[in-house]
Design an enzyme around this catalytic site. Structure first.
Site, PDB file in Angstrom:
ATOM      1  N   LYS A 118       0.868  -1.183   0.000  1.00  0.00           N
ATOM      2  CA  LYS A 118       0.000   0.000   0.000  1.00  0.00           C
ATOM      3  C   LYS A 118       0.898   1.223   0.000  1.00  0.00           C
ATOM      4  O   LYS A 118       2.033   1.160   0.458  1.00  0.00           O
ATOM      5  CB  LYS A 118      -0.888   0.020   1.255  1.00  0.00           C
ATOM      6  CG  LYS A 118      -2.158   0.780   1.063  1.00  0.00           C
ATOM      7  CD  LYS A 118      -3.207  -0.081   0.384  1.00  0.00           C
ATOM      8  CE  LYS A 118      -4.404   0.692  -0.060  1.00  0.00           C
ATOM      9  NZ  LYS A 118      -5.496  -0.223  -0.464  1.00  0.00           N
ATOM     10  N   ASP A 158      -6.815   4.018  -4.850  1.00  0.00           N
ATOM     11  CA  ASP A 158      -7.514   3.814  -3.574  1.00  0.00           C
ATOM     12  C   ASP A 158      -8.226   5.145  -3.319  1.00  0.00           C
ATOM     13  O   ASP A 158      -8.442   5.912  -4.273  1.00  0.00           O
ATOM     14  CB  ASP A 158      -6.513   3.451  -2.466  1.00  0.00           C
ATOM     15  CG  ASP A 158      -7.200   2.932  -1.201  1.00  0.00           C
ATOM     16  OD1 ASP A 158      -7.563   1.750  -1.163  1.00  0.00           O
ATOM     17  OD2 ASP A 158      -7.395   3.720  -0.246  1.00  0.00           O
ATOM     18  N   TRP A 236     -19.957   4.013  -6.296  1.00  0.00           N
ATOM     19  CA  TRP A 236     -20.572   4.115  -7.633  1.00  0.00           C
ATOM     20  C   TRP A 236     -20.818   2.738  -8.237  1.00  0.00           C
ATOM     21  O   TRP A 236     -21.925   2.425  -8.700  1.00  0.00           O
ATOM     22  CB  TRP A 236     -19.649   4.950  -8.541  1.00  0.00           C
ATOM     23  CG  TRP A 236     -19.943   4.873  -9.999  1.00  0.00           C
ATOM     24  CD1 TRP A 236     -20.953   5.498 -10.659  1.00  0.00           C
ATOM     25  CD2 TRP A 236     -19.216   4.126 -10.982  1.00  0.00           C
ATOM     26  NE1 TRP A 236     -20.903   5.186 -12.004  1.00  0.00           N
ATOM     27  CE2 TRP A 236     -19.844   4.343 -12.222  1.00  0.00           C
ATOM     28  CE3 TRP A 236     -18.089   3.290 -10.936  1.00  0.00           C
ATOM     29  CZ2 TRP A 236     -19.380   3.747 -13.409  1.00  0.00           C
ATOM     30  CZ3 TRP A 236     -17.630   2.712 -12.109  1.00  0.00           C
ATOM     31  CH2 TRP A 236     -18.278   2.943 -13.323  1.00  0.00           C
TER      32      TRP A 236
HETATM   33  O1  2IT Z   1      -7.894  -1.761  -1.301  1.00  0.00           O
HETATM   34  C1  2IT Z   1      -7.710  -2.242  -2.435  1.00  0.00           C
HETATM   35  O2  2IT Z   1      -7.770  -3.464  -2.636  1.00  0.00           O
HETATM   36  C2  2IT Z   1      -7.419  -1.326  -3.532  1.00  0.00           C
HETATM   37  N1  2IT Z   1      -7.364  -0.131  -3.295  1.00  0.00           N
HETATM   38  C3  2IT Z   1      -7.148  -1.835  -4.915  1.00  0.00           C
HETATM   39  C4  2IT Z   1      -5.728  -2.281  -5.050  1.00  0.00           C
HETATM   40  C5  2IT Z   1      -5.327  -2.707  -6.443  1.00  0.00           C
HETATM   41  O3  2IT Z   1      -4.138  -3.010  -6.596  1.00  0.00           O
HETATM   42  O4  2IT Z   1      -6.156  -2.758  -7.346  1.00  0.00           O
END
Ligand code: 2IT
Length: 441
Positions: A118, A158, A236
């Protein structure tokens, strides 16, 4: 836990996420002395590495701004680091460590080979112009590009990072790395390597999971009233699929309050959510202004104050408190599928589980988003593009499989399913076995 609390006393979200997983896996862990011997938990709770960097950019008034950027590569036991970037004023290491930790188990559940990561920044997109967002994204990537790669670490969106931001980030990455269309980011535009249905995938996947959960409990989604928090990409997609499946979305909320929609969200209102997100105003009241009489705005209230059958938190961690859970139950709600990451506070989850409200955690419910990112990586690696039907069929299969894993590991003696336990144990078992097989590294 005691050791982590002493070491990271201020990292509340991180400690909360770790505690939930450790409580879930305790029994299974103790049945496997080889896990204990290899110190799997001690290794798994620490990120592999954290990059932290200064991001300096110039705003529209010519003033110099400085933010902090991060990328946390959490665990790569089952594949390259994968996870989103969050731009929000409250971003700090605790928030990103909790998200990276959760991502590790979520990605394991998707059936695809992706490790957990992340990243993001304390940059606040609210009130920023497109040009400011572009300059920030470019400055952010100037530092990040060297830490990522299509086989090393693949960021995505995100909170605060959607298609527009991924475009600016990818443009700068390609320029700096001199690598073109390599699949180093997911959530890309449709003309430059993006996957059809990636924007919809988190919300669609959440509703497919909800369908399986309801079917297992002998219920269906048709005609049910649904309350949704947030109006970003995830909300959405969830609202769109909920309506397609015959449910009625009766509430959408934002930081400023809630819009009640007595006759249900229409397709026009649903599409207007995209305009609201792109405006960077971060106000749900705009829906009521655009659709007077149809969406009724109340300031300072949450979506959980509107009577519903099913609650879908789609906004932010800890957005649903014990008091909210009690209000939902009092107003007739009997199911909560958490779509946001760690959207419900621990005592709210406890309340749901002990008061007959079906509950499933974010890392299972929202995994369709990152799973479809994994499908985007596959398309990029093989230089092809699948149709919406192909992607949707794969997403369906993945969400069904995630539900099955939860049932396998979470079924209680009375036949009901503890989805929190099921998701945590299933994700943990996969990562733990990979770590064992790869030795002490
Ligand atoms: O929390 C999540 O799984 C996301 N923000 C998507 C992460 C991604 O690599 O598509």
């Amino acid at each position: 836990m005691a050791r982590l609390e002493a070491k990271y006393p201020t990292e509340k979200e991180y400690l909360q996420a770790v505690r939930e997983v450790l409580e879930s896996i305790e029994d299974v862990y103790n049945e496997h002395p080889e896990f204990e011997e290899a110190k799997i938990v001690e290794r798994l709770v620490e990120p592999d590495r954290i990059f932290s960097f200064r991001v300096t950019w110039v705003d529209d008034r010519g003033e110099i701004q400085t933010n902090t950027g991060y990328r946390i590569q959490f665990n790569s036991a089952i594949g390259p680091y994968k996870g989103g970037l969050r731009f929000h004023r409250a971003v700090n290491p605790s928030m990103l460590k909790f998200l990276g930790f959760e991502q590790t188990f979520k990605n394991a559940l998707t059936t695809l080979p992706m490790g957990g990561a992340k990243g993001g920044s304390d940059f606040d997109p609210v009130g920023k112009s497109d040009a400011e967002i572009m300059r920030f994204c470019q400055a952010f990537m100037l530092e990040l590009w060297n830490c990522i790669g299509p086989d090393q670490d693949i960021p995505a969106g995100d909170v605060g990072v959607g298609g527009r931001e991924i475009g600016f980030l990818d443009g700068m990455y390609c320029k700096l790395a001199r690598q073109y269309n390599t699949g180093v980011l997911t959530g890309k535009g449709m003309t430059w390597g993006g996957s059809i249905l990636r924007p919809e995938a988190t919300g669609f996947g959440a509703l497919y999971f909800t369908q399986h959960l309801l079917a297992k409990a002998g219920k269906s989604i048709e005609g049910k009233k649904i309350a949704i928090s947030g109006f970003g990409n995830v909300a959405w997609g969830a609202a769109k699929k909920a309506a397609q499946l015959g449910a009625k979305v009766v509430a959408i909320s934002g930081p400023d309050g809630v819009c009640e929609i007595p006759d249900g969200l229409t397709p026009e209102m649903n599409e207007y959510m995209l305009v609201m997100r792109a405006s960077n105003r971060n106000m749900v009241e705009d829906l009521a202004t655009k659709f007077p009489g149809k969406a009724i705005f109340t300031a300072g209230k949450k979506a959980w104050s509107i009577p519903c059958d099913i609650a879908l938190p789609c906004a932010f961690q800890n957005e649903l408190s014990l008091a909210d859970a009690e209000e939902l139950k009092k107003n007739g709600c009997w199911c909560c599928c958490e779509v946001s990451n760690m959207g419900c506070q621990p005592d709210a989850i406890h309340f749901f589980q002990h008061n007959g409200v079906l509950f499933a955690p974010g890392k299972a419910v929202n995994a369709g988003g990152v799973a479809t990112s994994g499908l985007e990586m596959t398309q990029n690696a093989s230089h092809i593009s699948w149709s919406a039907e192909e992607v949707d069929a794969k997403l369906h299969y993945i969400m069904k499989s995630i539900h099955e894993q939860c049932v396998r590991y979470g079924t209680k003696p009375d036949g009901s399913v503890d989805y929190v336990k099921g998701a945590n144990i299933a994700g943990f078992m996969k990562v733990a076995h990979a770590m064992l097989e790869k030795g002490v590294i």
